[in-house]
Design an enzyme around this catalytic site. Structure first.
Site, mmCIF file in Angstrom:
data_model
loop_
_atom_site.group_PDB
_atom_site.id
_atom_site.type_symbol
_atom_site.label_atom_id
_atom_site.label_comp_id
_atom_site.label_asym_id
_atom_site.label_seq_id
_atom_site.Cartn_x
_atom_site.Cartn_y
_atom_site.Cartn_z
ATOM 1 N N ASN A 152 0.754 -1.352 -0.541
ATOM 2 C CA ASN A 152 0.003 0.410 0.096
ATOM 3 C C ASN A 152 0.635 0.952 0.077
ATOM 4 O O ASN A 152 0.801 2.516 -0.413
ATOM 5 C CB ASN A 152 -1.159 0.008 0.857
ATOM 6 C CG ASN A 152 -0.053 -0.184 2.215
ATOM 7 O OD1 ASN A 152 0.140 -1.014 2.679
ATOM 8 N ND2 ASN A 152 -0.344 0.886 3.407
ATOM 9 N N CYS A 328 -0.568 6.966 9.858
ATOM 10 C CA CYS A 328 0.094 6.088 10.134
ATOM 11 C C CYS A 328 0.051 7.538 11.471
ATOM 12 O O CYS A 328 0.111 8.592 11.442
ATOM 13 C CB CYS A 328 1.604 6.373 10.484
ATOM 14 S SG CYS A 328 2.617 6.914 11.310
HETATM 15 C C1 LIG Z 1 -2.759 -3.996 2.317
HETATM 16 C C2 LIG Z 1 -3.926 -3.250 3.505
HETATM 17 N N1 LIG Z 1 -4.291 -4.278 4.471
HETATM 18 C C3 LIG Z 1 -5.269 -3.548 5.122
HETATM 19 C C4 LIG Z 1 -5.982 -2.499 5.239
HETATM 20 C C5 LIG Z 1 -6.832 -2.214 6.534
HETATM 21 O O1 LIG Z 1 -7.240 -2.367 5.488
HETATM 22 P P1 LIG Z 1 -9.105 -1.372 7.019
HETATM 23 O O2 LIG Z 1 -9.031 -0.619 7.318
HETATM 24 O O3 LIG Z 1 -10.372 -2.304 5.790
HETATM 25 O O4 LIG Z 1 -9.007 -2.696 8.071
HETATM 26 C C6 LIG Z 1 -5.180 -1.463 4.659
HETATM 27 C C7 LIG Z 1 -5.790 -0.067 4.836
HETATM 28 O O5 LIG Z 1 -5.356 0.599 5.164
HETATM 29 C C8 LIG Z 1 -3.996 -1.954 3.681
HETATM 30 O O6 LIG Z 1 -4.060 -0.715 2.635
#
Ligand SMILES: Cc1ncc(COP(=O)(O)O)c(C=O)c1O
Length: 375
Positions: A152, A328
């Protein structure tokens, strides 16, 4: 002045068509899906139709699809279940994972339930598959591998098939955080060697607070929330009816638009790279930006100066939304664990720009003009 939103990897705006699909379930169709009278049956049908639609798009069986509260819950569930129910005592992961994975793994390590190995990285931020193979071959314990499909922060994408085949070869379970790719790329789960994948509706113009956990039909785990018999006894609690309906609708719309929107968004990303290179001195792109990478994410490092240290703040003053890494809460000085892992250069300031179909080249031009003033 309108805001310019370059933070679509954090979240995306709800598509009005998705809202439209949800509205009846926020108003007149309010029945509890577990109730046996018509109101309840109508709600139950909406959930099961959503499940069928999601399963069809991902080429999975509806019984393999569980609705959750989001990516975080899905990854927590998969990794914890692998340890508690499937006998895994060793976790192989990477330092680049989202905290939903890393903090789950660290917790299981701290409680003594599993040992942890972190796979080596290549210079461009990709996972070193040779090292993964070496770690799998050397693991005498039952192992779960948890590696994200796309990062991400830097956008790098994993060869999920290659990793799945390695896991198969060494009898390991495989969980992949696919939060940044579900709704952005085609999936064919029936022909992908993976045991668990995840999704979050708000990353592809769906609602927040609803997600997906795919569990391969050959994997049997215990309930992850105890109580009622919802989600086939696996996740108790009255379902997020309108969220689930919205999740499925958003995935349908995203899937219909993949090719065209993906090409358009990639055009925005490449244009921004070109304009930044032309106009801003000393910048660098993190990860494999033009290679195996999300079309939605561009991570840019600027030389650290008094001015660039104020960059996110000054972008905000100019109504430009971007991120200093993952969303963050601990402030800029701690920085991003991902950027630290791939490139431990303290003399850089990193900003992640992330795109959707709503962004335009005019917005990129405006950003570049403002950056020239700021730096
Ligand atoms: C790669 C990744 N994993 C997990 C998450 C967590 O998702 P959520 O905020 O829907 O719990 C995010 C988003 O912030 C993400 O970008």
């Amino acid at each position: 002045m309108e805001r310019i939103y370059f933070d679509n990897a954090a979240t995306t705006p709800l598509d009005p068509k998705v809202l439209e699909s949800m509205m009846p379930y926020l108003t007149e169709k309010f029945g509890n899906p577990s109730s046996i009278y018509s109101y309840g049956r109508e709600s139950r049908l909406a959930i099961e139709n959503a499940r069928k639609s999601v399963a069809k798009i991902l080429n999975a069986h509806p019984a393999e699809i569980f609705f959750t509260s989001g990516g975080t819950e899905s990854s927590n569930t998969a990794i914890s279940a692998a340890v508690r129910d499937l006998g895994c005592t060793h976790i192989i992961t990477s330092p680049l994972e989202h905290h939903a994975t890393l903090h789950t793994v660290e917790h299981l390590h701290k409680t003594g339930e599993a040992s942890v190995s972190y796979v080596e990285l290549l210079p461009d931020g990709h996972i070193d598959l040779e090292d993964l193979k070496h770690k799998l071959a050397g693991s005498a314990e039952k192992t779960i591998v948890s590696l994200m499909h796309a990062n991400n922060e830097i956008g790098n994408m994993l060869d999920i098939h290659a990793v799945g085949e390695l896991c198969k070869l060494y009898g390991a379970y495989f969980h992949s955080d696919t939060v940044q790719t579900v709704g952005h790329f085609p999936f064919d789960l029936r022909n992908t060697p993976v045991h668990f994948v995840t999704g979050a509706g708000h990353k592809f113009h769906g609602p927040k607070g609803v997600g997906l956990l795919y569990i391969n039909e050959n994997v049997k785990i215990n309930p992850f929330i105890h109580g009622g018999s919802q989600e086939r006894n696996m996740r108790a609690g009255t379902e997020n009816l309108y969220g689930i309906v919205g999740f499925a609708r958003a995935l349908e719309l995203a899937t219909a638009g993949f090719e065209e929107e993906g090409a358009y968004i990639k055009g925005i990303k490449v244009y921004m790279m070109e304009q930044l290179k032309k106009n801003v001195k000393g910048i660098a792109f993190n990860g494999d930006a033009l290679g195996r990478s999300l079309y939605t994410v561009l991570s840019v490092s600027f030389p650290k100066t008094e001015k660039s240290e104020m960059l996110l703040f000054n972008l905000d003053i100019n109504h430009i939304c971007a991120s200093g890494g993952s969303a963050c809460t601990s402030g800029a000085e701690q920085g991003s664990h991902v950027i630290r892992a791939i490139n431990n250069n303290p003399n850089q300031v990193t900003v992640r720009f992330s795109f959707s179909k709503h962004n335009t080249k005019d917005e990129v031009d405006y950003l570049v003009e403002k950056l020239k003033e700021m730096i």
